[in-house]
Design an enzyme around this catalytic site. Sequence first.
Site, mmCIF file in Angstrom:
data_model
loop_
_atom_site.group_PDB
_atom_site.id
_atom_site.type_symbol
_atom_site.label_atom_id
_atom_site.label_comp_id
_atom_site.label_asym_id
_atom_site.label_seq_id
_atom_site.Cartn_x
_atom_site.Cartn_y
_atom_site.Cartn_z
ATOM 1 N N TRP A 293 -5.531 -0.661 13.309
ATOM 2 C CA TRP A 293 -5.992 -1.217 14.579
ATOM 3 C C TRP A 293 -7.498 -1.053 14.765
ATOM 4 C CZ3 TRP A 293 -8.525 2.848 16.331
ATOM 5 C CH2 TRP A 293 -8.120 4.105 15.865
ATOM 6 N N ASN A 294 -8.184 -0.250 13.943
ATOM 7 C CA ASN A 294 -9.538 0.157 14.352
ATOM 8 C C ASN A 294 -10.574 -0.965 14.286
ATOM 9 O OD1 ASN A 294 -9.507 0.340 11.546
ATOM 10 N ND2 ASN A 294 -10.889 2.096 11.494
ATOM 11 N N LYS B 215 1.417 -7.349 8.354
ATOM 12 C CA LYS B 215 2.068 -6.357 9.233
ATOM 13 C C LYS B 215 0.917 -5.549 9.833
ATOM 14 C CE LYS B 215 3.560 -2.032 10.234
ATOM 15 N NZ LYS B 215 3.192 -2.204 11.646
ATOM 16 N N HIS B 216 0.576 -5.894 11.070
ATOM 17 C CA HIS B 216 -0.561 -5.225 11.707
ATOM 18 C C HIS B 216 -0.072 -3.950 12.395
ATOM 19 C CE1 HIS B 216 -4.643 -5.003 12.786
ATOM 20 N NE2 HIS B 216 -4.882 -6.279 13.028
ATOM 21 N N ALA B 217 -1.019 -3.120 12.814
ATOM 22 C CA ALA B 217 -0.663 -1.897 13.540
ATOM 23 C C ALA B 217 0.076 -2.275 14.831
ATOM 24 C CB ALA B 217 -1.922 -1.101 13.850
ATOM 25 N N SER B 218 1.012 -1.423 15.221
ATOM 26 C CA SER B 218 1.911 -1.771 16.332
ATOM 27 C C SER B 218 1.197 -1.865 17.683
ATOM 28 C CB SER B 218 3.032 -0.739 16.424
ATOM 29 O OG SER B 218 3.836 -0.830 15.274
ATOM 30 N N SER C 173 -4.043 5.342 6.945
ATOM 31 C CA SER C 173 -4.140 6.775 6.703
ATOM 32 C C SER C 173 -3.641 7.136 5.306
ATOM 33 C CB SER C 173 -3.289 7.499 7.742
ATOM 34 O OG SER C 173 -1.967 7.047 7.627
ATOM 35 N N GLU D 268 -6.748 1.257 0.822
ATOM 36 C CA GLU D 268 -8.023 1.579 1.503
ATOM 37 C C GLU D 268 -7.689 2.636 2.542
ATOM 38 O OE1 GLU D 268 -10.959 0.537 0.876
ATOM 39 O OE2 GLU D 268 -10.757 -1.352 -0.169
ATOM 40 N N LEU D 269 -8.000 3.886 2.242
ATOM 41 C CA LEU D 269 -7.481 4.965 3.093
ATOM 42 C C LEU D 269 -8.604 5.697 3.835
ATOM 43 C CD1 LEU D 269 -4.781 6.080 0.508
ATOM 44 C CD2 LEU D 269 -4.647 4.293 2.257
ATOM 45 N N CYS E 133 -13.317 4.512 9.316
ATOM 46 C CA CYS E 133 -13.107 5.242 8.065
ATOM 47 C C CYS E 133 -14.441 5.653 7.453
ATOM 48 C CB CYS E 133 -12.321 4.382 7.087
ATOM 49 S SG CYS E 133 -13.030 2.751 6.849
ATOM 50 N N GLU F 182 -9.883 14.400 8.095
ATOM 51 C CA GLU F 182 -10.586 13.289 8.719
ATOM 52 C C GLU F 182 -10.411 13.437 10.229
ATOM 53 O OE1 GLU F 182 -8.771 9.355 8.330
ATOM 54 O OE2 GLU F 182 -10.784 8.508 8.227
HETATM 55 P P1 NAP Z 1 -1.967 4.421 9.986
HETATM 56 O O1 NAP Z 1 -1.236 5.200 10.986
HETATM 57 O O2 NAP Z 1 -1.811 4.763 8.576
HETATM 58 O O3 NAP Z 1 -1.569 2.900 10.231
HETATM 59 C C1 NAP Z 1 -2.106 1.841 9.460
HETATM 60 C C2 NAP Z 1 -1.027 0.812 9.233
HETATM 61 O O4 NAP Z 1 -0.030 1.369 8.386
HETATM 62 C C3 NAP Z 1 -0.300 0.396 10.498
HETATM 63 O O5 NAP Z 1 0.034 -0.968 10.383
HETATM 64 C C4 NAP Z 1 0.947 1.270 10.482
HETATM 65 O O6 NAP Z 1 2.007 0.714 11.209
HETATM 66 C C5 NAP Z 1 1.251 1.318 9.006
HETATM 67 N N1 NAP Z 1 1.966 2.497 8.549
HETATM 68 C C6 NAP Z 1 1.803 3.764 8.942
HETATM 69 N N2 NAP Z 1 2.609 4.578 8.237
HETATM 70 C C7 NAP Z 1 3.284 3.797 7.378
HETATM 71 C C8 NAP Z 1 4.286 4.054 6.393
HETATM 72 N N3 NAP Z 1 4.720 5.278 6.148
HETATM 73 N N4 NAP Z 1 4.791 3.000 5.704
HETATM 74 C C9 NAP Z 1 4.351 1.758 5.940
HETATM 75 N N5 NAP Z 1 3.417 1.468 6.856
HETATM 76 C C10 NAP Z 1 2.881 2.463 7.563
HETATM 77 O O7 NAP Z 1 -3.518 4.441 10.264
HETATM 78 P P2 NAP Z 1 -4.247 4.125 11.624
HETATM 79 O O8 NAP Z 1 -4.163 5.319 12.472
HETATM 80 O O9 NAP Z 1 -3.790 2.839 12.203
HETATM 81 O O10 NAP Z 1 -5.736 3.871 11.108
HETATM 82 C C11 NAP Z 1 -6.599 4.876 10.893
HETATM 83 C C12 NAP Z 1 -6.668 5.253 9.430
HETATM 84 O O11 NAP Z 1 -7.051 4.125 8.653
HETATM 85 C C13 NAP Z 1 -7.728 6.281 9.168
HETATM 86 O O12 NAP Z 1 -7.262 7.225 8.254
HETATM 87 C C14 NAP Z 1 -8.862 5.464 8.585
HETATM 88 O O13 NAP Z 1 -9.778 6.195 7.830
HETATM 89 C C15 NAP Z 1 -8.134 4.463 7.792
HETATM 90 N N6 NAP Z 1 -8.983 3.308 7.525
HETATM 91 C C16 NAP Z 1 -9.411 3.102 6.246
HETATM 92 C C17 NAP Z 1 -10.259 2.031 5.977
HETATM 93 C C18 NAP Z 1 -10.744 1.761 4.580
HETATM 94 O O14 NAP Z 1 -11.195 0.651 4.339
HETATM 95 N N7 NAP Z 1 -10.669 2.683 3.648
HETATM 96 C C19 NAP Z 1 -10.656 1.184 6.999
HETATM 97 C C20 NAP Z 1 -10.203 1.434 8.293
HETATM 98 C C21 NAP Z 1 -9.350 2.498 8.531
HETATM 99 P P3 NAP Z 1 2.355 1.180 12.718
HETATM 100 O O15 NAP Z 1 1.158 0.889 13.547
HETATM 101 O O16 NAP Z 1 3.525 0.362 13.075
HETATM 102 O O17 NAP Z 1 2.633 2.657 12.621
#
Ligand code: NAP
Length: 467
Positions: free
Chosen positions: A131-132, A155-158, A208, A229-230, A263, A360
């Site tokens: 979502w960020n 599949k975008h963030a919820s 994440s 991309e984490l 990130c 992080e």
């Molecule tokens: P997140 O909780 O991992 O969620 C990201 C996406 O993954 C959402 O669509 C989420 O769905 C889904 N998801 C979460 N757990 C999952 C699982 N076990 N299996 C399948 N899908 C899953 O991360 P966030 O809090 O939205 O975003 C912040 C994180 O993203 C930070 O760690 C940040 O550093 C990282 N990030 C990395 C980059 C990069 O380019 N490296 C860029 C931006 C952000 P739901 O919303 O439905 O839970």
Amino acid sequence: MAIETVNPATGERVRTFESDSPTAIEEKLARATSAFANWSRRPVAERTAVVGRAAEILETERETFGRLMTLEMGKPIAAAEQEADKCASGCRYYAEHGEEFLRPEIVAETPDGRDAIAFEPLGAVLAVMPWNFPFWQVIRFAAPALVAGNVGLLKHASNVPQCALAIEDLFRRAGAPAGAFQTLLIGSDSVGALIADDRVAAVTVTGSEAAGRSIGAAAGAHLKKSVLELGGSDPFLVLASADLDQAVATAVKARVVNSGQSCIAAKRFIVADAIYDRFVERFVAAMAALRVGDPMDRQTEVGPLATVAILEEVAAQVDRSVAAGARLLTGGRRLAGPGNFYPPTVLSQVPAAAPAAREEVFGPVAAVFRVAGPDEAIALANATHFGLGAAAFTRDRAEAERLARELEAGSVFVNGMVASDARFPFGGVKRSGHGRELARFGLHEFVNIKTVRMTGLPSEGRTSPRR
Ligand code: NAP
């Protein structure tokens, strides 16, 4: 997690969405498959034209898209509008360079044939997105994937369903055929079954470490290509010869970009002893002076955190760091009233095992560290599981070259803030993930890099590889 829009500035639940039923998911997969059969055979110029039209719509409707982003995840409105502009330029980049990136590379030409490397699309690419940067993260996957002839399933963030639907609508209005780009309204528990489905060719996730592990494992189990991309805990090095004014101003910007939820936001500030006291005094004053508030107000510099869960996590990470021995120099306590507001915060003397040093922290929280000089700065910068970006401030050219070489990160910026740019590859090393987005590298992640060697053909009417 419910699929809903909750305004992070007020806590108001604005809109709730039903998840897609199994039948609806099945229909979308079938539509993606038939769309691919057609879209992948269209001339590249037709595909780039669609992405080019998406750029025009993004520019024209920047204010509408900006308001939607701010409503759903709370980023300050000016930054949201700039995100729409960045998406437009990202689309335009692939519209302009798609043909060049997909042109077969001729290795040898003979009178009766040709040896070449061709780039063919893979099929439906599933994108699990955060979502960020609710538009930019999606666009930087979608524009090259569509240009390459793939179809996209998002599949975008919820917490950003309206952004997700707006992006689907954007590509439809830009002329993408039905099924070429679809949004699935599903929770993360449905992702595994999609990766297992034969109609999904590959998966990309931005999110994440936990999401990366789970999706990477599923992709591995089904032998599918993945890009991960984490997270990151980017270092920001300030060395003795740094321009202090520039370093302080950039440090503040780099920490509170997107209200600290990026990130590649700088998270660990590693400062040489010779300049440490002057840097910290000015950095803390500048962080404390930032305007925190309503993200729809153009004067606001730091908005709310996107969800209550993130607010609670950031607050707990600061509390645990202080309990472990860190010193609080400013901030450190969530703001009273409705909305997920957390103030810009600076910690010093952070023990190596404390969350602000090891994890992080996804909010406006900076940890500052004092080091003797470049050797110690590089060692501390690299003492992390992450490796996304790194920034360093120095006016010493030899030192700059050494930092660029030795910092373990996907991007190193000297005397500047780490930022993505469509012309440069973006991604990480170590637990920040693998694979690259953007530039030609991002487009080539989701293609079949095909060896085509032809011989024994009549010289007249010789056919060249497709495109
Ligand atoms: P997140 O909780 O991992 O969620 C990201 C996406 O993954 C959402 O669509 C989420 O769905 C889904 N998801 C979460 N757990 C999952 C699982 N076990 N299996 C399948 N899908 C899953 O991360 P966030 O809090 O939205 O975003 C912040 C994180 O993203 C930070 O760690 C940040 O550093 C990282 N990030 C990395 C980059 C990069 O380019 N490296 C860029 C931006 C952000 P739901 O919303 O439905 O839970």
